[in-house]
Design an enzyme around this catalytic site. Sequence first.
Site, PDB file in Angstrom:
ATOM      1  N   ARG A   1       0.822  -1.214   0.000  1.00 38.37           N
ATOM      2  CA  ARG A   1       0.000   0.000   0.000  1.00 38.37           C
ATOM      3  C   ARG A   1       0.856   1.265   0.000  1.00 38.37           C
ATOM      4  NH1 ARG A   1      -4.772  -2.265   3.927  1.00 38.37           N
ATOM      5  NH2 ARG A   1      -6.082  -2.944   2.217  1.00 38.37           N
TER       6      ARG A   1
ATOM      7  N   LYS B   1     -16.322 -16.697   4.075  1.00 38.28           N
ATOM      8  CA  LYS B   1     -17.778 -16.578   4.180  1.00 38.28           C
ATOM      9  C   LYS B   1     -18.480 -16.312   2.856  1.00 38.28           C
ATOM     10  CE  LYS B   1     -17.993 -14.738   8.836  1.00 38.28           C
ATOM     11  NZ  LYS B   1     -18.206 -13.474   9.544  1.00 38.28           N
TER      12      LYS B   1
ATOM     13  N   GLY C   1      -6.630  -8.887   0.921  1.00 41.06           N
ATOM     14  CA  GLY C   1      -5.351  -9.069   1.611  1.00 41.06           C
ATOM     15  C   GLY C   1      -4.667 -10.396   1.358  1.00 41.06           C
TER      16      GLY C   1
ATOM     17  N   GLY D   1     -12.469  -4.883   0.647  1.00 37.72           N
ATOM     18  CA  GLY D   1     -13.898  -4.579   0.714  1.00 37.72           C
ATOM     19  C   GLY D   1     -14.324  -3.624  -0.390  1.00 37.72           C
TER      20      GLY D   1
HETATM   21  P1  AMP Z   1     -12.328 -13.644   3.736  1.00 39.64           P
HETATM   22  O1  AMP Z   1     -12.055 -12.536   4.711  1.00 39.64           O
HETATM   23  O2  AMP Z   1     -13.764 -14.029   3.648  1.00 39.64           O
HETATM   24  O3  AMP Z   1     -11.697 -13.387   2.388  1.00 39.64           O
HETATM   25  O4  AMP Z   1     -11.635 -14.919   4.330  1.00 39.64           O
HETATM   26  C1  AMP Z   1     -10.268 -15.024   4.518  1.00 39.64           C
HETATM   27  C2  AMP Z   1     -10.041 -16.069   5.535  1.00 39.64           C
HETATM   28  O5  AMP Z   1     -10.599 -17.294   5.109  1.00 39.64           O
HETATM   29  C3  AMP Z   1      -8.579 -16.360   5.769  1.00 39.64           C
HETATM   30  O6  AMP Z   1      -8.272 -15.971   7.082  1.00 39.64           O
HETATM   31  C4  AMP Z   1      -8.453 -17.878   5.602  1.00 39.64           C
HETATM   32  O7  AMP Z   1      -7.673 -18.479   6.608  1.00 39.64           O
HETATM   33  C5  AMP Z   1      -9.879 -18.320   5.729  1.00 39.64           C
HETATM   34  N1  AMP Z   1     -10.134 -19.610   5.069  1.00 39.64           N
HETATM   35  C6  AMP Z   1     -10.150 -19.866   3.750  1.00 39.64           C
HETATM   36  N2  AMP Z   1     -10.404 -21.160   3.524  1.00 39.64           N
HETATM   37  C7  AMP Z   1     -10.540 -21.747   4.726  1.00 39.64           C
HETATM   38  C8  AMP Z   1     -10.830 -23.072   5.174  1.00 39.64           C
HETATM   39  N3  AMP Z   1     -10.998 -24.048   4.292  1.00 39.64           N
HETATM   40  N4  AMP Z   1     -10.932 -23.280   6.500  1.00 39.64           N
HETATM   41  C9  AMP Z   1     -10.765 -22.285   7.373  1.00 39.64           C
HETATM   42  N5  AMP Z   1     -10.483 -21.020   7.028  1.00 39.64           N
HETATM   43  C10 AMP Z   1     -10.380 -20.758   5.731  1.00 39.64           C
END
Ligand code: AMP
Length: 423
Positions: free
Chosen positions: A50, A223, A380, A403
């Site tokens: 950044r 999510k 990130g 975001g």
């Molecule tokens: P997001 O903020 O929704 O982009 O999610 C990012 C987070 O998803 C990261 O901290 C990853 O560790 C987590 N993540 C991705 N795949 C998995 C998984 N199969 N099990 C647990 N955490 C996950």
Amino acid sequence: MIKSLLFQCLFFIYMNKQTIKDIDIKGKRVFIRVDFNVPIKNGVIEDDTRIKGALPTVEYAVEQGAKVILASHLGRPLKDRKKAEEKGLPYDESKYSLKIVAENLSEKLGKEVKFASDCIGEEVKQIVASLNDGDVVLLENLRLHAGEEKNDEDFSRQLSELADVYVNDAFGTAHRAHASTAGITKFVQPAVAGLLMEKELNFLGKALHNPERPFVAILGGAKVSDKIPVIKSLIERKVDKLLIGGAMAYTFFKANGMTVGKSLVEDEMMPTALEIVKQADEAGVQLLLPTDHQVVDSYDPLNSRKTIPIEFTNTGLVGLDIGVETAATFAHALEGAKTIIWNGPMGMFEEKPFDEGTIAIAEAVADATGKGATSIVGGGDSVAAVNQAGLDDKISHISTGGGATLEFLAGDELPGVAALNDK
Ligand code: AMP
């Protein structure tokens, strides 16, 4: 149809913003909202993407002989303090200081960057008044004041007293209507985009408005709920292929009646996942989900690690990354792509070796870029994967927004952009 018109309107609004190059800034006090929200561990900046991203605007302003005032947030100090107080835990405010960033920026610019220990008040006013043309000062973390996130009018006015011209170069916070991204423009004019902001809007705008096809989107992360608007919007924009990895895939599997063991699932999102599958099908969008994954049992995580087909998952297992077959299928799906958007890791990227799937996708995106695709990576973890694999110069555009990128792709208005002057 309505959504498509909305995209057209937003596209023209975003492409039509004045930039720092459209105005005269020589000798003026130019307040540049930058995004220096960098990860810092034990006093070391872990990823300076950044800071590097803001350099073209800062260097341009210096060359033009502006008095450059930089402002940013770093983390969420007030929220973290409240949490610490509630839990009776220690709180160290020095972790939220941008001083270390001033030092880093000074090295990058090859000139002194002054540091002001607050972002409003008499001391800052004096420092700003003492600036010569071409001097640079970085203000202390905006979010140490509650007025920043509340878009408080008085705080906005106090910030505005430092400036003759306002520039927003912080794409990463453009989806927030805060004092330094929106409120301040009521008091300082002109209000224009910085060069990084312009670049972000150009790349993302073109990808959405008129993408060269095949257009492939890769989404991952934890999510589904965070990404529903963007998934729906990508389907409406008729992305040719949508690849979904990471924990969010398990909600789709469970909704389809498959066993996902103890993998992360959002049960309440299962109907939405089914709806998304139906929408993609009706729109002729090829939706690809993992076919295999790396799993562990919760008792002996690393020693129990193995790669299995998704349908072999029993109730005791946790899926933490995509498997090699999925990585190969996703890489194959990227072959011949002309536009690629990627946001979100394919697994629990922070914990080695569960970064392997994400790194494999970074390599596949870089490869496709080398063969003529325009690639945009945001968020990130995906950006960290690209950097970690040393592939950052092989991606067309690394977006500084997580975001903000998602909200842009979902067709939402970004208040930090809407507040800027039109050409
Ligand atoms: P997001 O903020 O929704 O982009 O999610 C990012 C987070 O998803 C990261 O901290 C990853 O560790 C987590 N993540 C991705 N795949 C998995 C998984 N199969 N099990 C647990 N955490 C996950």
